[in-house]
Design a protein around this motif. Structure first.
Motif, short mmCIF file in Angstrom:
data_model
loop_
_atom_site.label_atom_id
_atom_site.label_comp_id
_atom_site.label_asym_id
_atom_site.label_seq_id
_atom_site.Cartn_x
_atom_site.Cartn_y
_atom_site.Cartn_z
N ASP A 162 -19.21 6.09 -38.59
CA ASP A 162 -19.74 5.42 -37.88
C ASP A 162 -20.42 6.58 -37.09
OD1 ASP A 162 -16.87 7.33 -36.25
OD2 ASP A 162 -16.99 6.78 -38.09
N ALA A 163 -20.43 6.17 -35.62
CA ALA A 163 -21.51 7.08 -34.73
C ALA A 163 -20.76 8.23 -34.70
CB ALA A 163 -22.05 6.32 -33.88
N GLU A 164 -19.58 8.27 -34.23
CA GLU A 164 -18.09 9.59 -33.77
C GLU A 164 -19.08 10.30 -34.87
OE1 GLU A 164 -14.19 10.79 -32.23
OE2 GLU A 164 -14.72 8.84 -32.92
N HIS A 165 -18.40 10.56 -35.81
CA HIS A 165 -18.44 11.12 -37.06
C HIS A 165 -20.07 11.35 -37.21
CE1 HIS A 165 -16.36 13.38 -40.70
NE2 HIS A 165 -17.60 12.73 -41.48
N ARG A 166 -21.14 10.65 -37.17
CA ARG A 166 -22.01 11.09 -37.30
C ARG A 166 -23.15 12.26 -36.69
NH1 ARG A 166 -25.36 6.64 -35.92
NH2 ARG A 166 -25.54 7.70 -34.27
N ALA A 167 -22.18 12.05 -35.11
CA ALA A 167 -22.17 12.91 -34.51
C ALA A 167 -21.61 14.02 -34.75
CB ALA A 167 -21.65 12.67 -33.07
N ALA A 168 -20.30 13.90 -35.17
CA ALA A 168 -19.57 15.55 -35.69
C ALA A 168 -19.95 16.36 -36.24
CB ALA A 168 -17.99 14.67 -36.09
N VAL A 169 -21.03 15.51 -37.51
CA VAL A 169 -21.04 16.21 -38.72
C VAL A 169 -23.24 16.28 -39.08
CG1 VAL A 169 -19.60 16.01 -40.07
CG2 VAL A 169 -21.81 14.45 -40.02
N ALA A 170 -23.29 16.23 -37.47
CA ALA A 170 -24.49 16.73 -37.38
C ALA A 170 -25.09 17.91 -37.87
CB ALA A 170 -25.40 15.76 -35.99
N THR A 171 -23.96 19.38 -36.96
CA THR A 171 -24.42 20.39 -36.85
C THR A 171 -23.74 20.82 -38.56
OG1 THR A 171 -22.66 20.86 -35.99
CG2 THR A 171 -24.57 19.91 -34.53
N ALA A 172 -22.74 20.58 -39.21
CA ALA A 172 -22.73 21.39 -40.48
C ALA A 172 -22.42 20.06 -41.77
CB ALA A 172 -22.14 22.62 -40.21
N GLN A 173 -21.91 20.84 -42.13
CA GLN A 173 -21.65 20.07 -43.71
C GLN A 173 -20.00 20.72 -44.28
OE1 GLN A 173 -23.55 18.72 -46.80
NE2 GLN A 173 -25.51 20.30 -46.63
N ARG A 174 -19.30 19.84 -44.70
CA ARG A 174 -17.89 20.58 -45.25
C ARG A 174 -17.36 19.62 -46.17
NH1 ARG A 174 -13.40 21.62 -43.07
NH2 ARG A 174 -12.93 23.10 -44.10
N PRO A 175 -18.43 19.34 -47.21
CA PRO A 175 -17.84 18.11 -48.56
C PRO A 175 -16.97 19.11 -49.00
CG PRO A 175 -19.85 19.41 -49.21
CD PRO A 175 -19.88 20.15 -47.43
N PHE A 176 -15.83 17.85 -49.16
CA PHE A 176 -14.65 18.39 -50.08
C PHE A 176 -15.33 18.61 -52.07
CE2 PHE A 176 -13.86 14.22 -49.73
CZ PHE A 176 -13.28 13.12 -51.11
N ALA A 177 -16.01 17.50 -51.88
CA ALA A 177 -16.52 17.53 -53.41
C ALA A 177 -18.05 17.19 -53.60
CB ALA A 177 -15.85 16.03 -54.13
N VAL A 178 -18.39 17.99 -54.95
CA VAL A 178 -19.44 18.04 -55.08
C VAL A 178 -19.95 16.94 -56.07
CG1 VAL A 178 -21.77 18.87 -57.00
CG2 VAL A 178 -20.07 20.41 -54.51
N VAL A 179 -20.09 15.73 -56.43
CA VAL A 179 -20.58 15.17 -57.78
C VAL A 179 -21.93 14.86 -58.06
CG1 VAL A 179 -20.56 12.23 -58.18
CG2 VAL A 179 -18.71 13.60 -55.76
N PHE A 180 -22.17 15.83 -59.83
CA PHE A 180 -22.89 15.64 -60.52
C PHE A 180 -23.01 14.54 -61.58
CE2 PHE A 180 -25.19 17.30 -64.31
CZ PHE A 180 -27.00 17.23 -63.74
N GLY A 181 -24.31 13.07 -61.35
CA GLY A 181 -23.60 12.07 -61.91
C GLY A 181 -25.11 11.80 -61.95
N CYS A 182 -25.55 10.76 -63.11
CA CYS A 182 -26.16 9.63 -62.99
C CYS A 182 -27.08 9.64 -62.07
CB CYS A 182 -26.12 8.95 -64.42
SG CYS A 182 -27.85 8.30 -65.32
N SER A 183 -28.92 9.13 -62.48
CA SER A 183 -29.22 8.12 -61.50
C SER A 183 -29.23 6.74 -61.44
CB SER A 183 -30.78 9.19 -61.89
OG SER A 183 -30.49 10.37 -61.19
N ASP A 184 -28.62 6.40 -62.34
CA ASP A 184 -28.39 4.98 -62.44
C ASP A 184 -27.71 4.25 -61.20
OD1 ASP A 184 -27.16 2.77 -62.72
OD2 ASP A 184 -27.49 3.27 -64.80
N SER A 185 -29.13 3.41 -60.50
CA SER A 185 -28.57 2.80 -58.98
C SER A 185 -27.32 2.47 -59.33
CB SER A 185 -29.73 1.53 -59.28
OG SER A 185 -29.58 0.67 -60.11
N ARG A 186 -26.63 2.04 -60.34
CA ARG A 186 -25.24 1.26 -60.21
C ARG A 186 -24.27 2.56 -60.28
NH1 ARG A 186 -26.03 -1.75 -65.50
NH2 ARG A 186 -27.08 0.22 -65.92
N LEU A 187 -24.66 3.29 -59.49
CA LEU A 187 -23.51 4.99 -59.37
C LEU A 187 -23.13 5.54 -58.50
CD1 LEU A 187 -21.65 5.47 -62.23
CD2 LEU A 187 -23.37 7.79 -61.97
#
Length: 209
Positions: free
Chosen positions: A36-61
């Protein structure tokens, strides 16, 4: 503005959050968090992802879709056949050491074109070409390992490839290996089924397997 929701603080919590999101995706009960727009604004200045996902480039993934997540939740790195090079390694390390993600997921899937193309190149039924050769070169050791165990099913080979990727990324002396040893993160393998949309966590194999 602070991050809106408490982020999973450790590998177990992060894994639980991912699997819960995938369960919602499978069952058709997605909640589309952090889109949503509120969260978009909340993370605009910094990111804190809780997981790194390293996956295949397959368009279905697409990780954010199959785990029912949104902006700022996942730090995603993708290559065909989730092959590893220096840029990939550096990106994964960035997600853990700089962004502080407590979990790294190596995400493979069934019917992987990189596995099939590499097998075709190895048997001489199709040459990989100059650029695709780099993919085949990195996938070939997984097929050798499968052949040594008399495994020919492409999906089982794909699971071996995921496990080998995890092992390579977490070798002792590597940045991720040190982070795992210190308890700062965990690296797990997952396998995605295209038809039903479900991911499963791949247990590490014993040395004798």
């Amino acid at each position: 503005m602070a991050y809106l929701d408490p982020r999973p603080a450790n590998p177990a919590e992060a894994l639980t959050e991912l699997l819960a999101g995938n369960e919602r995706f499978v069952n058709g009960t997605r909640v589309h968090p952090h889109q949503d727009a509120e969260h978009r604004a909340a993370v605009a200045t910094a990111q804190r992802p809780f997981a790194v996902v390293f996956g295949c480039s397959d368009s279905r993934l697409a990780a954010e879709i199959i785990f029912d997540r949104g902006l700022g939740d996942l730090f995603v790195v993708r290559t065909a056949g989730h092959i590893v090079g220096v840029e990939v390694t550096a990106s994964l390390e960035y997600g853990v050491t700089v962004l502080g993600a407590p979990l790294v997921v190596v995400l493979g899937h069934d019917s992987c074109g990189a596995i099939q193309a590499t097998h075709a190149a190895m048997t001489g039924t199709r040459l990989p070409g100059r650029e695709l050769g780099a993919i085949a070169e990195r996938v070939t050791p997984s097929i050798w390992q499968a052949n040594a165990r008399q495994i020919t099913d492409y999906d089982e080979v794909g699971m071996i490839h995921v496990r080998r990727t995890v092992e390579n990324l977490t070798r002792p002396g590597t940045e991720l290996g040190d982070a795992v040893a210190a308890g700062r993160c965990d690296v797990v393998g997952m396998f995605y089924r295209l038809a039903d949309g479900r991911v499963s966590v791949l247990a590490a194999e014993s040395a004798g397997e």
